[in-house]
Design a protein around this motif. Structure first.
Motif, PDB file in Angstrom:
ATOM      1  N   ALA A  48       0.833  -1.207   0.000  1.00 36.21           N
ATOM      2  CA  ALA A  48       0.000   0.000   0.000  1.00 36.21           C
ATOM      3  C   ALA A  48       0.866   1.254   0.000  1.00 36.21           C
ATOM      4  CB  ALA A  48      -0.932  -0.008   1.200  1.00 36.21           C
ATOM      5  N   ALA A  49       1.954   1.223   0.748  1.00 34.50           N
ATOM      6  CA  ALA A  49       2.822   2.391   0.861  1.00 34.50           C
ATOM      7  C   ALA A  49       3.519   2.729  -0.448  1.00 34.50           C
ATOM      8  CB  ALA A  49       3.865   2.165   1.955  1.00 34.50           C
ATOM      9  N   ILE A  50       3.781   1.714  -1.273  1.00 36.86           N
ATOM     10  CA  ILE A  50       4.521   1.952  -2.522  1.00 36.86           C
ATOM     11  C   ILE A  50       3.611   1.904  -3.761  1.00 36.86           C
ATOM     12  CG2 ILE A  50       6.645   1.046  -1.514  1.00 36.86           C
ATOM     13  CD1 ILE A  50       6.237  -1.514  -3.135  1.00 36.86           C
ATOM     14  N   GLY A  51       2.318   1.754  -3.537  1.00 32.77           N
ATOM     15  CA  GLY A  51       1.402   1.678  -4.670  1.00 32.77           C
ATOM     16  C   GLY A  51       1.524   0.401  -5.463  1.00 32.77           C
ATOM     17  N   GLY A  52       1.910  -0.668  -4.767  1.00 34.45           N
ATOM     18  CA  GLY A  52       2.084  -1.959  -5.424  1.00 34.45           C
ATOM     19  C   GLY A  52       0.969  -2.919  -5.101  1.00 34.45           C
ATOM     20  N   VAL A  53       1.244  -4.200  -5.309  1.00 36.20           N
ATOM     21  CA  VAL A  53       0.266  -5.242  -5.002  1.00 36.20           C
ATOM     22  C   VAL A  53       0.943  -6.273  -4.112  1.00 36.20           C
ATOM     23  CG1 VAL A  53       0.819  -6.565  -7.101  1.00 36.20           C
ATOM     24  CG2 VAL A  53      -1.386  -6.910  -5.963  1.00 36.20           C
ATOM     25  N   PHE A  54       0.221  -6.762  -3.116  1.00 33.10           N
ATOM     26  CA  PHE A  54       0.748  -7.798  -2.236  1.00 33.10           C
ATOM     27  C   PHE A  54       0.237  -9.151  -2.680  1.00 33.10           C
ATOM     28  CE2 PHE A  54       0.039 -10.584   1.496  1.00 33.10           C
ATOM     29  CZ  PHE A  54       1.379 -10.854   1.758  1.00 33.10           C
ATOM     30  N   CYS A  55       1.146 -10.126  -2.720  1.00 31.19           N
ATOM     31  CA  CYS A  55       0.790 -11.497  -3.076  1.00 31.19           C
ATOM     32  C   CYS A  55       1.332 -12.411  -1.980  1.00 31.19           C
ATOM     33  CB  CYS A  55       1.408 -11.885  -4.416  1.00 31.19           C
ATOM     34  SG  CYS A  55       0.996 -10.769  -5.779  1.00 31.19           S
ATOM     35  N   GLN A  56       0.441 -12.973  -1.193  1.00 36.10           N
ATOM     36  CA  GLN A  56       0.903 -13.849  -0.122  1.00 36.10           C
ATOM     37  C   GLN A  56       1.515 -15.093  -0.733  1.00 36.10           C
ATOM     38  OE1 GLN A  56      -2.019 -14.835   2.895  1.00 36.10           O
ATOM     39  NE2 GLN A  56      -0.411 -14.952   4.431  1.00 36.10           N
ATOM     40  N   ALA A  57       2.731 -15.417  -0.321  1.00 33.59           N
ATOM     41  CA  ALA A  57       3.449 -16.501  -0.988  1.00 33.59           C
ATOM     42  C   ALA A  57       4.470 -17.132  -0.059  1.00 33.59           C
ATOM     43  CB  ALA A  57       4.162 -15.972  -2.229  1.00 33.59           C
ATOM     44  N   ASN A  58       4.499 -18.451  -0.089  1.00 29.71           N
ATOM     45  CA  ASN A  58       5.526 -19.241   0.578  1.00 29.71           C
ATOM     46  C   ASN A  58       6.327 -19.903  -0.531  1.00 29.71           C
ATOM     47  OD1 ASN A  58       7.007 -21.319   1.778  1.00 29.71           O
ATOM     48  ND2 ASN A  58       5.407 -21.829   3.244  1.00 29.71           N
ATOM     49  N   VAL A  59       7.614 -19.604  -0.623  1.00 24.16           N
ATOM     50  CA  VAL A  59       8.398 -20.080  -1.770  1.00 24.16           C
ATOM     51  C   VAL A  59       8.542 -21.594  -1.809  1.00 24.16           C
ATOM     52  CG1 VAL A  59       9.687 -17.921  -2.014  1.00 24.16           C
ATOM     53  CG2 VAL A  59      10.615 -19.754  -0.564  1.00 24.16           C
ATOM     54  N   THR A  60       8.174 -22.281  -0.731  1.00 22.62           N
ATOM     55  CA  THR A  60       8.228 -23.747  -0.736  1.00 22.62           C
ATOM     56  C   THR A  60       6.928 -24.373  -1.232  1.00 22.62           C
ATOM     57  OG1 THR A  60       7.443 -24.020   1.548  1.00 22.62           O
ATOM     58  CG2 THR A  60       9.812 -23.683   1.228  1.00 22.62           C
ATOM     59  N   ASP A  61       5.921 -23.546  -1.492  1.00 22.22           N
ATOM     60  CA  ASP A  61       4.585 -24.026  -1.886  1.00 22.22           C
ATOM     61  C   ASP A  61       4.372 -23.785  -3.383  1.00 22.22           C
ATOM     62  OD1 ASP A  61       1.908 -24.598  -2.245  1.00 22.22           O
ATOM     63  OD2 ASP A  61       1.181 -22.983  -0.936  1.00 22.22           O
ATOM     64  N   GLU A  62       4.424 -24.841  -4.165  1.00 26.77           N
ATOM     65  CA  GLU A  62       4.325 -24.726  -5.626  1.00 26.77           C
ATOM     66  C   GLU A  62       3.028 -24.056  -6.063  1.00 26.77           C
ATOM     67  OE1 GLU A  62       5.904 -25.890  -9.595  1.00 26.77           O
ATOM     68  OE2 GLU A  62       6.783 -25.961  -7.595  1.00 26.77           O
ATOM     69  N   ALA A  63       1.904 -24.533  -5.552  1.00 27.33           N
ATOM     70  CA  ALA A  63       0.616 -23.967  -5.959  1.00 27.33           C
ATOM     71  C   ALA A  63       0.491 -22.520  -5.493  1.00 27.33           C
ATOM     72  CB  ALA A  63      -0.533 -24.815  -5.398  1.00 27.33           C
ATOM     73  N   GLY A  64       0.958 -22.248  -4.288  1.00 21.75           N
ATOM     74  CA  GLY A  64       0.879 -20.887  -3.771  1.00 21.75           C
ATOM     75  C   GLY A  64       1.717 -19.909  -4.581  1.00 21.75           C
ATOM     76  N   ILE A  65       2.897 -20.335  -5.008  1.00 21.43           N
ATOM     77  CA  ILE A  65       3.748 -19.479  -5.842  1.00 21.43           C
ATOM     78  C   ILE A  65       3.109 -19.254  -7.203  1.00 21.43           C
ATOM     79  CG2 ILE A  65       5.928 -19.486  -7.138  1.00 21.43           C
ATOM     80  CD1 ILE A  65       6.210 -18.444  -4.321  1.00 21.43           C
ATOM     81  N   ASP A  66       2.524 -20.293  -7.774  1.00 17.24           N
ATOM     82  CA  ASP A  66       1.822 -20.120  -9.057  1.00 17.24           C
ATOM     83  C   ASP A  66       0.705 -19.087  -8.923  1.00 17.24           C
ATOM     84  OD1 ASP A  66       3.377 -21.922 -10.479  1.00 17.24           O
ATOM     85  OD2 ASP A  66       2.015 -23.619 -10.163  1.00 17.24           O
ATOM     86  N   ALA A  67      -0.039 -19.165  -7.823  1.00 18.26           N
ATOM     87  CA  ALA A  67      -1.133 -18.211  -7.605  1.00 18.26           C
ATOM     88  C   ALA A  67      -0.603 -16.799  -7.414  1.00 18.26           C
ATOM     89  CB  ALA A  67      -1.955 -18.644  -6.390  1.00 18.26           C
ATOM     90  N   ALA A  68       0.531 -16.666  -6.724  1.00 18.53           N
ATOM     91  CA  ALA A  68       1.116 -15.344  -6.504  1.00 18.53           C
ATOM     92  C   ALA A  68       1.593 -14.725  -7.817  1.00 18.53           C
ATOM     93  CB  ALA A  68       2.280 -15.453  -5.515  1.00 18.53           C
ATOM     94  N   PHE A  69       2.252 -15.512  -8.659  1.00 15.53           N
ATOM     95  CA  PHE A  69       2.678 -15.001  -9.960  1.00 15.53           C
ATOM     96  C   PHE A  69       1.468 -14.591 -10.803  1.00 15.53           C
ATOM     97  CE2 PHE A  69       6.918 -16.865  -9.256  1.00 15.53           C
ATOM     98  CZ  PHE A  69       7.715 -15.898  -9.860  1.00 15.53           C
ATOM     99  N   ALA A  70       0.426 -15.395 -10.747  1.00 22.11           N
ATOM    100  CA  ALA A  70      -0.777 -15.070 -11.526  1.00 22.11           C
ATOM    101  C   ALA A  70      -1.398 -13.754 -11.052  1.00 22.11           C
ATOM    102  CB  ALA A  70      -1.785 -16.216 -11.415  1.00 22.11           C
ATOM    103  N   LYS A  71      -1.449 -13.549  -9.747  1.00 20.75           N
ATOM    104  CA  LYS A  71      -2.019 -12.312  -9.205  1.00 20.75           C
ATOM    105  C   LYS A  71      -1.168 -11.102  -9.584  1.00 20.75           C
ATOM    106  CE  LYS A  71      -3.411 -10.055  -4.872  1.00 20.75           C
ATOM    107  NZ  LYS A  71      -3.539 -10.187  -3.390  1.00 20.75           N
ATOM    108  N   ALA A  72       0.142 -11.236  -9.462  1.00 17.45           N
ATOM    109  CA  ALA A  72       1.033 -10.128  -9.800  1.00 17.45           C
ATOM    110  C   ALA A  72       0.912  -9.756 -11.273  1.00 17.45           C
ATOM    111  CB  ALA A  72       2.479 -10.504  -9.470  1.00 17.45           C
ATOM    112  N   ARG A  73       0.862 -10.762 -12.134  1.00 15.79           N
ATOM    113  CA  ARG A  73       0.792 -10.501 -13.571  1.00 15.79           C
ATOM    114  C   ARG A  73      -0.567  -9.962 -13.989  1.00 15.79           C
ATOM    115  NH1 ARG A  73       4.098 -16.114 -14.840  1.00 15.79           N
ATOM    116  NH2 ARG A  73       6.178 -15.263 -14.353  1.00 15.79           N
TER     117      ARG A  73
END
Length: 260
Positions: A48-73
């Motif tokens: 919020a402070a930088i005008g960006g987007v937050f994507c909750q992600a655990n780098v050890t979680d394959e599905a979670g990382i896929d979802a985070a990349f999808a949200k960011a993109r």
């Protein structure tokens, strides 16, 4: 790479420490930044402070990382910049003896594996997925499509007592740099690493004040902990310098530590 609002970036571990400083520095240049982190409260606040987007992600979680990349993109488009700052450590001797009871023990293998899974495998997971996405981007000047900056550590070369897991994970990450840069060279994607020394981050906050002072005294110059903004400045310099590729750069005040 020229930074501006036509460039999207992802920073893992972007809610605190080195990652937060890098996310803020990129945003200050107009870059659209996605903050990947496990901590939703601080991650949302930084985004919020930088005008960006937050994507909750655990780098050890394959599905979670896929979802985070999808949200960011979905929010910013395909990233041209990935800065990997997510990581952690522990301190356990390979084998030791209890000074009171004489009982012996060894480094718990699950604890060793956890550090490797986060620092090495988790980082490579993000590298591979980001690089795949970058392949579809049109090249910029000099044929560049993207740039990846990884956070290793001086422990990769100079691991201390109890750092077997941490040093091994960071050593593996350091070894990846040139190989992955060569894997991606024909597609205009650069890969570099930063090896920070002793930095003033939340990870270091666990240490006592006496330990901090002792560590800082070992830095030749300047005789203090590194500041997250100094890491961020180097990351942005790497991103901007298109000719810099396949390098691991120490950022440590010239420290070379004896075993302690």
């Amino acid at each position: 790479m020229k930074l501006g609002n036509d460039i999207a970036a992802i920073v893992t571990g972007g809610a605190s420490g080195l990652g937060e400083a890098t996310a803020r520095a990129l945003a200050a240049q107009g870059v659209k930044v996605a903050v990947f982190d496990m901590n939703a409260d601080t991650g949302e606040a930084v985004a919020a402070a930088i005008g960006g987007v937050f994507c909750q992600a655990n780098v050890t979680d394959e599905a979670g990382i896929d979802a985070a990349f999808a949200k960011a993109r979905a929010a910013h488009g395909q990233e041209r910049i990935l800065v990997n700052c997510a990581g952690t450590g522990n301190v356990v001797k390979t084998a030791s003896r209890d000074k009171t009871t004489g009982e012996t023990r060894h480094f718990p293998i699950d604890a060793f594996d956890r550090i490797v899974q986060i620092n090495l495998v988790g980082t490579f997971r993000c590298i591979a997925k980001s690089a795949q996405g970058m392949l579809g981007l049109p090249p910029l000047e000099d044929g560049e499509r993207g740039v990846i900056v990884n956070t290793s550590s001086i422990a990769a070369h100079d691991g201390q007592v109890g750092q077997a897991a941490y040093a091994a994970s960071k050593g593996g990450l350091t070894s990846l740099t040139l190989t992955v840069a060569r894997d991606l060279m024909n597609d205009g994607i650069r890969v570099n690493g930063i090896l920070p020394g002793i930095f003033d981050t939340p990870l270091m906050s666990r240490a006592s004040e006496a330990v901090k002072q002792s560590l800082a005294a070992n830095v030749p110059f300047p005789r203090r902990f590194g500041r997250p903004g100094e890491f961020a400045a180097l990351a942005l310099s790497i991103i901007a310098n298109t000719y810099l590729n396949g390098e691991n750069i120490r950022l440590d005040g010239a420290i070379r530590m004896a075993p302690r």
